[in-house]
Motif scaffolding. Sequence first.
Motif, PDB file in Angstrom:
ATOM      1  N   TYR B 226       0.820  -1.208   0.000  1.00  0.00           N
ATOM      2  CA  TYR B 226       0.000   0.000   0.000  1.00  0.00           C
ATOM      3  C   TYR B 226       0.859   1.266   0.000  1.00  0.00           C
ATOM      4  O   TYR B 226       0.632   2.184  -0.779  1.00  0.00           O
ATOM      5  N   GLU B 252      -3.293  -4.228  -3.035  1.00  0.00           N
ATOM      6  CA  GLU B 252      -2.914  -3.217  -2.052  1.00  0.00           C
ATOM      7  C   GLU B 252      -2.130  -2.093  -2.706  1.00  0.00           C
ATOM      8  O   GLU B 252      -2.353  -0.912  -2.426  1.00  0.00           O
ATOM      9  N   LEU B 255      -4.587  -0.004  -4.606  1.00  0.00           N
ATOM     10  CA  LEU B 255      -5.389   0.866  -3.745  1.00  0.00           C
ATOM     11  C   LEU B 255      -4.582   2.074  -3.279  1.00  0.00           C
ATOM     12  O   LEU B 255      -5.111   3.181  -3.168  1.00  0.00           O
ATOM     13  N   GLN B 259      -5.625   5.881  -4.192  1.00  0.00           N
ATOM     14  CA  GLN B 259      -5.790   6.826  -3.110  1.00  0.00           C
ATOM     15  C   GLN B 259      -5.082   8.134  -3.390  1.00  0.00           C
ATOM     16  O   GLN B 259      -5.667   9.216  -3.308  1.00  0.00           O
TER      17      GLN B 259
END
Lengths: 336, 336
Positions: B226, B252, B255, B259
Motif C-alpha cells: 500500500y 494493495e 489501492l 488513493q
Amino acid sequence: MAVTLKNIAQRADVSVSTVSKALNDSPKINDQTKKRIENIAEKLDYVPHGPAQALKSGQTKLISMIVDRIDNLYYSELTHLIKREIKKYGYNLVLCSTMGDKEEEKEYITSMIQSHNVDGAIFAFSRNEQLIDKLFQNGIPLIYVSRPRGGNCSIPTVNYDLESSIYDLLEYLIERQGHQNIGYAGLTSSSILYDHDQRYTIYRKVLDEYGLPAEEKYIFTEYNDYEGGIEVGRQIINNQDRPSALVCFNDELALGVIQTLSLQGIDIPGDIAVTGIDNITMSASTNPPLTTINLPKKKLSFCAGKMLVDLLQGKEIPHKESTKTFPTELVIRGSA
Amino acid sequence: MAVTLKNIAQRADVSVSTVSKALNDSPKINDQTKKRIENIAEKLDYVPHGPAQALKSGQTKLISMIVDRIDNLYYSELTHLIKREIKKYGYNLVLCSTMGDKEEEKEYITSMIQSHNVDGAIFAFSRNEQLIDKLFQNGIPLIYVSRPRGGNCSIPTVNYDLESSIYDLLEYLIERQGHQNIGYAGLTSSSILYDHDQRYTIYRKVLDEYGLPAEEKYIFTEYNDYEGGIEVGRQIINNQDRPSALVCFNDELALGVIQTLSLQGIDIPGDIAVTGIDNITMSASTNPPLTTINLPKKKLSFCAGKMLVDLLQGKEIPHKESTKTFPTELVIRGSA
DNA sequence: GTGAAAGCGCTAACAT
DNA sequence: ATGTTAGCGCTTTCAC
C-alpha cells in the motif's frame, strides 16, 4: 533420517557427550577434536532436535502471540513489532489466530501453551480469561497486550489509555464541531470482550457527561471489521434518521462505513463525520484521510517484549509494575 | 511444576505405563481403573508434554506457514483458509512471517523445520529455494502454494494460472477500452522472486504481442504494498507524461495508487485506469471498486492442505500430480 | 580432555 | 489387566 549427535559421534569416533560439549563450545574439549567435530556436523548439516532439547532443558525458545484476526491490520502491525522485539532476546514468535472463536483459542492454549510447545504467550485478545488467569497462577509466563486489565486479573498487562483520547475525540466533535447526534459502531457490552466493551462504555460515559443522548438508532453493534463497516454503512443509508457523526470501534470498520457512504454520494465529513481507533498505516491516506486515535504500537511492543522476557527469566514483576499504560493521541485528519 | 504421568500414577497407585494406556484409551485397561485415572488427570489438569510426545513419536502435529508479510491481506486470507483446512486433519498452524528477509526466513527454516519443531511447512513465499529443495530431497514434507514452479524445483506446488488472466486483462484494456499507454507498478525481474518476476514478464510479453511499447517511464518497480502504491501515485502526479492505464502487482499497491491520485483530483478510471491482482475482500468495496484478477484462494487452500497432509502421511506424490494449477478470473469493476 | 550413565516425559514391546 | 523396561535425542553430572 535426521542427523543426530550419535551419527556425528560415530564418524568422529568419540562419545555422544563429547560431541554435545564440542558443539556447545565447552572449554573442556580439545580444540582439535572440537574442530573435527564441528566440521563433521557442518558437513552432515546437523541441526539439534528441538523437541529433545526442549524436553531436556524445559524450554523451547518459542513464544506464541494470540490474536483475534490475522487480517486485522492493527494486529498484524503489532505482531510484527513484537516479533522484532523478542527476537533480540533469542526467542521466536509463532502466531496463533483464533478468529475470535473461544473454542479455537482454547485449543491453541492447550496444544501450544499447556503442552509446553512454547515457553510463554502474549495475548492481544482473549475469550478465555479465567483459564489464562489459572495458567498464570501456575507459573506460566503470560502477558496481555493492548487489553485493559479488568476485575481481579493479575496478569501483567501492557496497555494504552484510551479513555482520555476518546474524551478528546468527543470533545472535539461536540465542542469544536458542534455535533449533537453522535452514533457508535462496534461491539458493545453484549460482547464478552472487555476491551471492546470498554470503548463503548467510555463513549456512553462521555456523552452522558455532556448531557447528550446516546440514541439506540445511532448505535450499531456486533461489527468490528471492514465488512461490518460496509453493513453499518448500508443501515445508515436505509435509515431516515442519521447521526451527524459516527465514532467507530476501529479504523477498518470506519473505512468500511466511509466506503459505503461515499459510494452513495454522502459526503464525509460534510454529511456525516466518521472516526476510527487504531491509526493503521492505511488510514493516513484514505479518502478522506481518517480522523482516528493513535495507539502507541511501538511502545506497546517494546514494553510487552521486555515484560514477557523478564517473566521467562523468572523475574518476579512487582505488582505495582505489572500494568504499564501508555497514552494515546487524537489524530485529526479529514474524516471529521 | 507441570503435571506429568508420574504424578498421576502416584495418586492412582498404578504404574506410569498404565496411566499412559488409560489416557490413550487402550482396550487392555480395566474400565474402572480407566475412569479413576481419567478423573485424577482431569482434576490435576493434565496436558501431555508436547516435546516429550514429539520426541517419542517423531511428530509434532504442527505445520508452519511461511509468508512474506502478515499484513498483506492476500496472505492473511490465504493463511486463514489453510489453517481451517489442515485443522480437519488434526494439525495446527503456526505462522512465520519473514517480512521478505532472506536471513530471517532461513532462521525460521532452521529453528522450526530442520529442528523438527514442526512436521512440515507450506511456503507461500521464499527466498531460500535451494535450501528448501534440499530439505525436500531429505524427505521433509514441504509444498509451495501460489508460487509458480520454476526451473528444476521438484517440490509439490499448488498454483494459479495468472497468464491467461493477465492476458484477458490487457486484452480488455487494449481492445475494449482502447488503451495504448499501459504502465506497470510492482516488482520486476530485479527481484529474486520468481512469482513477482512472472507477473511483470507476462505483462511485457502481452504488450509485445500487441505491438505496444512498454515504456520505461510508465514502469514503477520495487513496490509491492500500500505504501508503495502511495509512492507510485506521487511519482505519477509529478510526471508530465502519464500512462492511460496502470496494471498493478497486487490489490494493495493498486489501492495505494488510487488513493493518492484521487486526492489530487485525478479521476479513476477516467484519467487513469488502475487494476490490481489478488481480489482481496476490501477491493470489492473501495472507491471506485477495483478491477482486478481473482485468485482462487479457497481452491488453493483446500488443495494445499490435502497435498501436505498426503506428504505427511508418507504418500508419494506422483511427479505429474505434483503441480496443481487453478484458473484465475478477471473481475471487472469500476477502476478500469 | 573424554566417556559412561542418568534422566527429561512419554509410549510400546514384552513380561507377568 | 497391569507392570517392567527400553529408548526417542539431548545435556549434565561424575568418573577416569
